[in-house]
Design a protein around this motif. Structure first.
Motif, PDB file in Angstrom:
ATOM      1  N   THR A  34      43.386-126.713-141.237  1.00  0.00           N
ATOM      2  CA  THR A  34      44.826-126.782-141.512  1.00  0.00           C
ATOM      3  C   THR A  34      45.166-125.815-142.627  1.00  0.00           C
ATOM      4  O   THR A  34      44.551-125.826-143.688  1.00  0.00           O
ATOM      5  CB  THR A  34      45.231-128.220-141.889  1.00  0.00           C
ATOM      6  OG1 THR A  34      44.932-129.069-140.779  1.00  0.00           O
ATOM      7  CG2 THR A  34      46.717-128.294-142.207  1.00  0.00           C
ATOM      8  N   THR A  37      50.935-127.810-144.130  1.00  0.00           N
ATOM      9  CA  THR A  37      51.348-129.127-143.629  1.00  0.00           C
ATOM     10  C   THR A  37      52.731-129.454-144.161  1.00  0.00           C
ATOM     11  O   THR A  37      53.040-129.165-145.313  1.00  0.00           O
ATOM     12  CB  THR A  37      50.370-130.224-144.101  1.00  0.00           C
ATOM     13  OG1 THR A  37      49.074-129.941-143.589  1.00  0.00           O
ATOM     14  CG2 THR A  37      50.795-131.596-143.639  1.00  0.00           C
ATOM     15  N   THR A  39      55.627-132.839-143.725  1.00  0.00           N
ATOM     16  CA  THR A  39      56.126-134.071-143.112  1.00  0.00           C
ATOM     17  C   THR A  39      57.639-133.984-143.064  1.00  0.00           C
ATOM     18  O   THR A  39      58.282-133.710-144.078  1.00  0.00           O
ATOM     19  CB  THR A  39      55.690-135.311-143.906  1.00  0.00           C
ATOM     20  OG1 THR A  39      54.259-135.356-143.924  1.00  0.00           O
ATOM     21  CG2 THR A  39      56.231-136.581-143.285  1.00  0.00           C
ATOM     22  N   THR A  72      50.047-128.544-134.561  1.00  0.00           N
ATOM     23  CA  THR A  72      49.857-129.931-134.147  1.00  0.00           C
ATOM     24  C   THR A  72      50.958-130.761-134.796  1.00  0.00           C
ATOM     25  O   THR A  72      51.416-130.448-135.892  1.00  0.00           O
ATOM     26  CB  THR A  72      48.482-130.510-134.539  1.00  0.00           C
ATOM     27  OG1 THR A  72      48.384-130.582-135.962  1.00  0.00           O
ATOM     28  CG2 THR A  72      47.346-129.676-133.990  1.00  0.00           C
ATOM     29  N   ASP A  75      48.678-134.803-135.297  1.00  0.00           N
ATOM     30  CA  ASP A  75      47.338-134.499-134.780  1.00  0.00           C
ATOM     31  C   ASP A  75      47.283-134.216-133.284  1.00  0.00           C
ATOM     32  O   ASP A  75      46.199-134.070-132.724  1.00  0.00           O
ATOM     33  CB  ASP A  75      46.334-135.601-135.141  1.00  0.00           C
ATOM     34  CG  ASP A  75      46.102-135.696-136.633  1.00  0.00           C
ATOM     35  OD1 ASP A  75      46.115-134.644-137.298  1.00  0.00           O
ATOM     36  OD2 ASP A  75      45.920-136.825-137.132  1.00  0.00           O
ATOM     37  N   VAL A 107      54.274-135.339-138.875  1.00  0.00           N
ATOM     38  CA  VAL A 107      53.475-134.431-139.695  1.00  0.00           C
ATOM     39  C   VAL A 107      53.193-133.181-138.868  1.00  0.00           C
ATOM     40  O   VAL A 107      52.541-133.250-137.825  1.00  0.00           O
ATOM     41  CB  VAL A 107      52.154-135.085-140.144  1.00  0.00           C
ATOM     42  CG1 VAL A 107      51.317-134.083-140.940  1.00  0.00           C
ATOM     43  CG2 VAL A 107      52.431-136.335-140.972  1.00  0.00           C
ATOM     44  N   ASP A 109      51.302-129.703-138.664  1.00  0.00           N
ATOM     45  CA  ASP A 109      50.174-128.954-139.220  1.00  0.00           C
ATOM     46  C   ASP A 109      50.069-127.618-138.500  1.00  0.00           C
ATOM     47  O   ASP A 109      50.142-127.560-137.271  1.00  0.00           O
ATOM     48  CB  ASP A 109      48.852-129.707-139.021  1.00  0.00           C
ATOM     49  CG  ASP A 109      48.698-130.898-139.935  1.00  0.00           C
ATOM     50  OD1 ASP A 109      49.218-130.858-141.065  1.00  0.00           O
ATOM     51  OD2 ASP A 109      48.033-131.867-139.517  1.00  0.00           O
ATOM     52  N   ASP A 111      47.363-124.742-137.962  1.00  0.00           N
ATOM     53  CA  ASP A 111      45.918-124.589-138.079  1.00  0.00           C
ATOM     54  C   ASP A 111      45.486-123.215-137.605  1.00  0.00           C
ATOM     55  O   ASP A 111      46.163-122.591-136.784  1.00  0.00           O
ATOM     56  CB  ASP A 111      45.195-125.632-137.205  1.00  0.00           C
ATOM     57  CG  ASP A 111      45.616-127.060-137.483  1.00  0.00           C
ATOM     58  OD1 ASP A 111      45.983-127.362-138.627  1.00  0.00           O
ATOM     59  OD2 ASP A 111      45.566-127.869-136.541  1.00  0.00           O
TER      60      ASP A 111
END
Length: 125
Positions: A34, A37, A39, A72, A75, A107, A109, A111
């Motif tokens: 990651t 990030t 939120t 993502t 996740d 969330v 992310d 990556d």
């Protein structure tokens, strides 16, 4: 036409939830890692536009390197892009998607993963 009215209402309520101009860099081999990030909480169903740019650059004389970037949400992989770089060139791709997300907290992310042939390949997301 309820759909058009709803679409107009959403466009009029457009906000920028996150704009990050930082270039997250890594010059080493790595599996999915990651890089950034965020939120984000939506109080109602929203249409979300996501864009990110992924770059790889191999050192001159390097035979090749390979990298990938992905988004993502909670996740779950949403979208990804693979890049093959050869002989010192900088390769850059902007990837995007449009999503409809229900009210709630998510969330996001961003990556990356990269294979470096040993010549010092660099990836940016």
């Amino acid at each position: 036409m309820p759909f058009m009215v709803e679409t107009e209402r959403n466009i009029l309520n457009e906000t920028n939830e996150w704009e990050d101009t930082t270039e997250y860099s890594n010059a080493n081999n790595h599996d999915w890692t990651t890089r950034a990030t965020k939120t984000i909480v939506f109080s109602e169903t929203e249409v979300v536009v996501v864009n990110f740019t992924f770059k790889t650059a191999a050192n001159p004389g390097s035979p090749s390197s390979s990298g990938a970037a992905r988004l993502t949400i909670d996740d779950d992989p949403i979208i990804s892009k693979h890049i093959q770089t050869v002989f010192g060139e900088l390769t850059s791709h902007t990837v995007g998607c449009i999503l409809e997300l229900a009210a709630g907290s998510y969330v996001f992310d961003f990556d990356s993963a990269i294979y470096d042939d040993g010549s010092g390949t660099n990836s940016l997301i």
